[in-house]
Design a protein around this motif. Structure first.
Motif, PDB file in Angstrom:
ATOM      1  N   ASP A   1       0.934  -1.106   0.041  1.00  0.00           N
ATOM      2  CA  ASP A   1       0.156   0.145  -0.157  1.00  0.00           C
ATOM      3  C   ASP A   1       0.866   1.198   0.011  1.00  0.00           C
ATOM      4  O   ASP A   1       1.458   1.463   0.967  1.00  0.00           O
ATOM      5  N   SER A   2       0.945   1.944  -0.951  1.00  0.00           N
ATOM      6  CA  SER A   2       1.708   3.099  -1.203  1.00  0.00           C
ATOM      7  C   SER A   2       1.530   4.299  -0.304  1.00  0.00           C
ATOM      8  O   SER A   2       2.259   5.365  -0.367  1.00  0.00           O
ATOM      9  N   ARG A   3       0.262   4.497   0.472  1.00  0.00           N
ATOM     10  CA  ARG A   3      -0.018   5.089   1.213  1.00  0.00           C
ATOM     11  C   ARG A   3       1.038   5.299   2.573  1.00  0.00           C
ATOM     12  O   ARG A   3       1.398   6.395   2.939  1.00  0.00           O
ATOM     13  N   PHE A   4       1.768   4.214   2.695  1.00  0.00           N
ATOM     14  CA  PHE A   4       2.572   3.916   3.870  1.00  0.00           C
ATOM     15  C   PHE A   4       4.026   4.441   3.211  1.00  0.00           C
ATOM     16  O   PHE A   4       4.712   3.542   2.729  1.00  0.00           O
ATOM     17  N   ASP A   5       4.138   5.693   3.207  1.00  0.00           N
ATOM     18  CA  ASP A   5       5.718   5.892   2.824  1.00  0.00           C
ATOM     19  C   ASP A   5       6.586   6.389   3.504  1.00  0.00           C
ATOM     20  O   ASP A   5       7.405   7.179   3.096  1.00  0.00           O
ATOM     21  N   ARG A   6       6.384   6.698   5.015  1.00  0.00           N
ATOM     22  CA  ARG A   6       7.495   6.812   5.741  1.00  0.00           C
ATOM     23  C   ARG A   6       7.844   5.662   6.614  1.00  0.00           C
ATOM     24  O   ARG A   6       6.977   5.230   7.652  1.00  0.00           O
ATOM     25  N   LEU A   7       9.091   5.473   6.573  1.00  0.00           N
ATOM     26  CA  LEU A   7       9.599   4.591   7.231  1.00  0.00           C
ATOM     27  C   LEU A   7       9.876   4.950   8.762  1.00  0.00           C
ATOM     28  O   LEU A   7      10.076   6.159   9.021  1.00  0.00           O
ATOM     29  N   VAL A   8       9.833   4.080   9.736  1.00  0.00           N
ATOM     30  CA  VAL A   8      10.199   4.773  11.117  1.00  0.00           C
ATOM     31  C   VAL A   8      10.912   3.600  11.944  1.00  0.00           C
ATOM     32  O   VAL A   8      10.378   2.353  12.045  1.00  0.00           O
ATOM     33  N   ALA A   9      12.036   4.057  12.652  1.00  0.00           N
ATOM     34  CA  ALA A   9      12.835   3.180  13.207  1.00  0.00           C
ATOM     35  C   ALA A   9      12.243   3.291  14.834  1.00  0.00           C
ATOM     36  O   ALA A   9      12.009   4.294  15.235  1.00  0.00           O
ATOM     37  N   VAL A  10      11.957   2.059  15.335  1.00  0.00           N
ATOM     38  CA  VAL A  10      11.396   2.178  16.543  1.00  0.00           C
ATOM     39  C   VAL A  10      12.444   1.275  17.660  1.00  0.00           C
ATOM     40  O   VAL A  10      12.927   0.344  17.735  1.00  0.00           O
ATOM     41  N   GLU A  11      12.997   2.066  18.723  1.00  0.00           N
ATOM     42  CA  GLU A  11      13.924   1.735  19.723  1.00  0.00           C
ATOM     43  C   GLU A  11      12.890   1.158  20.774  1.00  0.00           C
ATOM     44  O   GLU A  11      12.482   2.025  21.403  1.00  0.00           O
ATOM     45  N   ALA A  12      12.820  -0.334  21.033  1.00  0.00           N
ATOM     46  CA  ALA A  12      12.011  -0.792  21.834  1.00  0.00           C
ATOM     47  C   ALA A  12      12.618  -1.098  23.194  1.00  0.00           C
ATOM     48  O   ALA A  12      12.115  -1.608  24.211  1.00  0.00           O
ATOM     49  N   SER A  13      14.114  -0.893  23.487  1.00  0.00           N
ATOM     50  CA  SER A  13      14.835  -1.333  24.563  1.00  0.00           C
ATOM     51  C   SER A  13      14.751  -0.149  25.671  1.00  0.00           C
ATOM     52  O   SER A  13      15.272  -0.438  26.722  1.00  0.00           O
ATOM     53  N   LEU A  14      14.622   1.037  25.193  1.00  0.00           N
ATOM     54  CA  LEU A  14      14.455   2.242  26.006  1.00  0.00           C
ATOM     55  C   LEU A  14      13.353   2.685  26.491  1.00  0.00           C
ATOM     56  O   LEU A  14      12.368   2.851  25.688  1.00  0.00           O
ATOM     57  N   ALA A  15      13.137   2.959  27.742  1.00  0.00           N
ATOM     58  CA  ALA A  15      11.729   3.368  28.332  1.00  0.00           C
ATOM     59  C   ALA A  15      11.247   4.609  27.742  1.00  0.00           C
ATOM     60  O   ALA A  15      12.112   5.445  27.306  1.00  0.00           O
ATOM     61  N   LEU A  16      10.176   4.952  27.291  1.00  0.00           N
ATOM     62  CA  LEU A  16       9.392   5.880  27.021  1.00  0.00           C
ATOM     63  C   LEU A  16       9.870   7.293  27.641  1.00  0.00           C
ATOM     64  O   LEU A  16      10.281   8.117  26.863  1.00  0.00           O
ATOM     65  N   GLU A  17       9.806   7.062  28.944  1.00  0.00           N
ATOM     66  CA  GLU A  17      10.291   8.594  29.806  1.00  0.00           C
ATOM     67  C   GLU A  17      11.627   9.060  29.416  1.00  0.00           C
ATOM     68  O   GLU A  17      11.999  10.159  28.989  1.00  0.00           O
ATOM     69  N   ASP A  18      12.413   8.090  29.097  1.00  0.00           N
ATOM     70  CA  ASP A  18      13.884   8.382  28.501  1.00  0.00           C
ATOM     71  C   ASP A  18      14.063   8.845  27.318  1.00  0.00           C
ATOM     72  O   ASP A  18      14.764   9.940  26.885  1.00  0.00           O
ATOM     73  N   GLN A  19      13.059   8.195  26.256  1.00  0.00           N
ATOM     74  CA  GLN A  19      12.939   8.598  24.868  1.00  0.00           C
ATOM     75  C   GLN A  19      12.484  10.214  25.023  1.00  0.00           C
ATOM     76  O   GLN A  19      12.946  11.127  24.180  1.00  0.00           O
ATOM     77  N   HIS A  20      11.648  10.571  25.755  1.00  0.00           N
ATOM     78  CA  HIS A  20      10.708  11.575  25.701  1.00  0.00           C
ATOM     79  C   HIS A  20      11.664  12.722  26.333  1.00  0.00           C
ATOM     80  O   HIS A  20      11.996  14.017  25.696  1.00  0.00           O
ATOM     81  N   ARG A  21      12.337  12.411  27.303  1.00  0.00           N
ATOM     82  CA  ARG A  21      13.393  13.355  28.092  1.00  0.00           C
ATOM     83  C   ARG A  21      14.579  13.720  26.840  1.00  0.00           C
ATOM     84  O   ARG A  21      14.661  14.979  26.495  1.00  0.00           O
TER      85      ARG A  21
END
Length: 194
Positions: free
Chosen positions: A49-69
């Motif tokens: 589906d060509s609508r999905f045109d933005r690749l996103v790297a997801v870091e699953a090992s780091l807590a959201l709080e740390d990513q947000h900070r």
């Protein structure tokens, strides 16, 4: 159709973005070892589906709080209170998202009912990751996580809103139809690290 060379450039740019945010340091690994944790370009599946045109790297090992900070995202509500449906991946992965403007102003309930078999809502981890890599999707609006709710109030889903600085993690009722807020949608395909 997305070509392999653009996927490679995009993948490398996104991993570098996470390195620039200090994720390798926060995880206590070298930059080189950090980059190796992500799936290689050859394994990244491009959705049909060509609508999905933005690749996103997801870091699953780091807590959201740390990513947000690290990214300067204000937590108007604490990410430690969030509960996400399903198991949390332990390793980095890639997803493809679309602009999602068609769901702006629609409730999560209404948006979910309109999804096809090739698309799904995101977790807050994926919404945050999309913000880190594609902040232009968030400017002047908020994108909801369909899969992540407040642990005390499950009718409230997490959302990342950027209508003023700094961007912030907030909550959005699943039946709310506020203009400018909507669900972030991704392809059902996901490329995980081995």
């Amino acid at each position: 159709m997305v070509d392999r060379e653009s996927v490679r450039r995009n993948r490398d740019r996104q991993v570098q973005r996470l390195l620039d945010l200090g994720f390798s340091r926060l995880l206590g690994v070298s930059d080189r070892d950090y980059a190796r944790r992500f799936p290689p370009t050859e394994s990244i599946r491009v959705p049909s589906d060509s609508r999905f045109d933005r690749l996103v790297a997801v870091e699953a090992s780091l807590a959201l709080e740390d990513q947000h900070r690290a990214a300067g995202i204000k937590e108007a509500m604490r990410s430690s209170r969030l509960v996400t449906a399903g198991p949390r991946p332990a390793r980095p992965y890639f997803i493809w998202v679309c602009d999602s403007r068609q769901w702006s102003g629609a409730s999560l309930v209404d948006s979910r009912a309109q999804l096809s078999d090739t698309e799904t809502g995101c977790s807050q981890l994926e919404v945050t990751s999309a913000f880190l890599q594609h902040p232009e999707l968030f400017r002047g609006r908020g994108l909801d996580s369909e899969l992540t709710v407040d642990g005390d109030r499950p009718d409230y889903h997490s959302t990342l809103v950027w209508v003023q600085d700094p961007p912030e993690l907030a909550l959005h009722h699943r039946a709310d139809r506020t203009a400018g807020l909507g669900m972030l949608v991704r392809s059902t395909s996901r490329t995980e690290a081995e």
